[in-house]
Design an enzyme around this catalytic site. Structure first.
Site, PDB file in Angstrom:
ATOM      1  CG  ASP A  66      -1.815   1.216   1.295  1.00  0.00           C
ATOM      2  OD1 ASP A  66      -1.757   2.065   0.370  1.00  0.00           O
ATOM      3  OD2 ASP A  66      -2.569   1.330   2.281  1.00  0.00           O
ATOM      4  CG  ASN A  93       3.694   3.405 -14.000  1.00  0.00           C
ATOM      5  OD1 ASN A  93       3.495   4.251 -14.874  1.00  0.00           O
ATOM      6  ND2 ASN A  93       2.879   2.383 -13.809  1.00  0.00           N
ATOM      7  CE1 TYR A 159      -3.144  11.493 -11.122  1.00  0.00           C
ATOM      8  CE2 TYR A 159      -3.324  13.200 -12.787  1.00  0.00           C
ATOM      9  CZ  TYR A 159      -2.937  11.930 -12.416  1.00  0.00           C
ATOM     10  OH  TYR A 159      -2.336  11.095 -13.324  1.00  0.00           O
ATOM     11  CE  LYS A 163       0.631  11.328 -11.319  1.00  0.00           C
ATOM     12  NZ  LYS A 163       1.495  10.117 -11.224  1.00  0.00           N
ATOM     13  CB  ALA A 193      -6.347   3.866 -25.287  1.00  0.00           C
ATOM     14  CB  THR A 195      -4.373   3.858 -18.549  1.00  0.00           C
ATOM     15  OG1 THR A 195      -4.885   5.161 -18.840  1.00  0.00           O
ATOM     16  CG2 THR A 195      -3.323   3.476 -19.569  1.00  0.00           C
TER      17      THR A 195
END
Length: 245
Positions: A66, A93, A159, A163, A193, A195
């Site tokens: 986790d 990633n 988000y 990033k 696409a 994902t």
């Protein structure tokens, strides 16, 4: 450094059970690298990804953690080093994206968990692994960012902020470890696409190349970046020309 020189290297890929992660694992295995496929919840998909890598003739394990839990992040790094050997390539990633309709609706728990997975976990992995890379005189770090780091994106400020912060981490690490043979870069894909990050209302017609990207295209660029010992401190945006930068 040529791509073929990845043979025998040990790679840790977080989010290795997802679309981009699985493509990264396939490319690394094809280049001869041993791979640790880290996953959060889908053990079966991670083991399948690892099995595909082993079919290429390399060693591969699936390792669950986790990434919102700092203790599990550190334990993941230690487990991979113990079972696979010193980590040469860190591909951070994994990403958490919980859409929010607006600023008032974004609760503190979602904010903190998003930053924990998207920013703190990559930092902790780098903190644990990069000094050893430097001691050995070789290392590659690649953070998966997002176009949201440049534009704000559609998911929410949590988000986008997580990033964008990876870019600052990339700059700091790359400047301090370049002389030790360790490169640190980030790759920022958009509208890929197959994902979990592709918005349901995404319109390929808005993209100048006229289609969504593929996970294999992301992995192809990633391997090119990992193959260079002269490329460091860079963030590459891969978005089909949607946001010129």
């Amino acid at each position: 450094m040529a791509i073929g020189d990845l043979a025998g290297r040990v790679a840790l890929v977080t989010g290795g059970s997802g679309g981009i992660g699985r493509a990264l694992v396939r490319r690394l295995a094809a280049a001869g690298a041993d791979v640790a496929v880290a996953y959060g919840g889908d053990a079966a998909a991670a083991e399948e990804s690892a099995a595909q890598a082993r079919a290429s003739g390399v060693r591969a394990i699936a390792a669950g953690a986790d990434l919102a839990d700092p203790g599990q992040v550190v334990a993941l790094a230690d487990r991979v080093a113990a079972e696979c050997g010193p980590v040469d390539l860190l591909l951070a990633n994994a990403g958490l994206s919980v859409p929010t309709p607006g600023l008032p609706e974004l609760d503190l728990d979602t904010w903190q968990r998003t930053l924990a997975v998207n920013l703190t976990a990559p930092f902790l992995l780098a903190q644990r692994l990069v000094p050893d890379m430097a001691d050995r005189g070789f290392g590659r770090v690649l953070f998966t960012s997002s176009v949201a780091a440049f534009t704000g994106g559609l998911i929410g400020p949590h988000y986008a902020a997580s990033k964008a912060a990876l870019h600052g981490l990339t700059a700091w690490l790359s400047a301090r470890y370049a002389g030790s043979g360790v490169t640190v870069n980030a790759l920022a894909p958009a509208l890929v696409a197959d994902t979990g990050m592709l918005p349901a209302d995404a319109d390929a017609g808005r993209i100048p190349v006229g289609r969504f990207g593929t996970a294999d295209e992301v992995a192809e660029l990633a391997l090119t970046m990992l193959g260079s010992g002269y490329l460091t401190g860079k963030v590459y945006l891969l978005d089909g020309g949607l946001y010129p930068h």
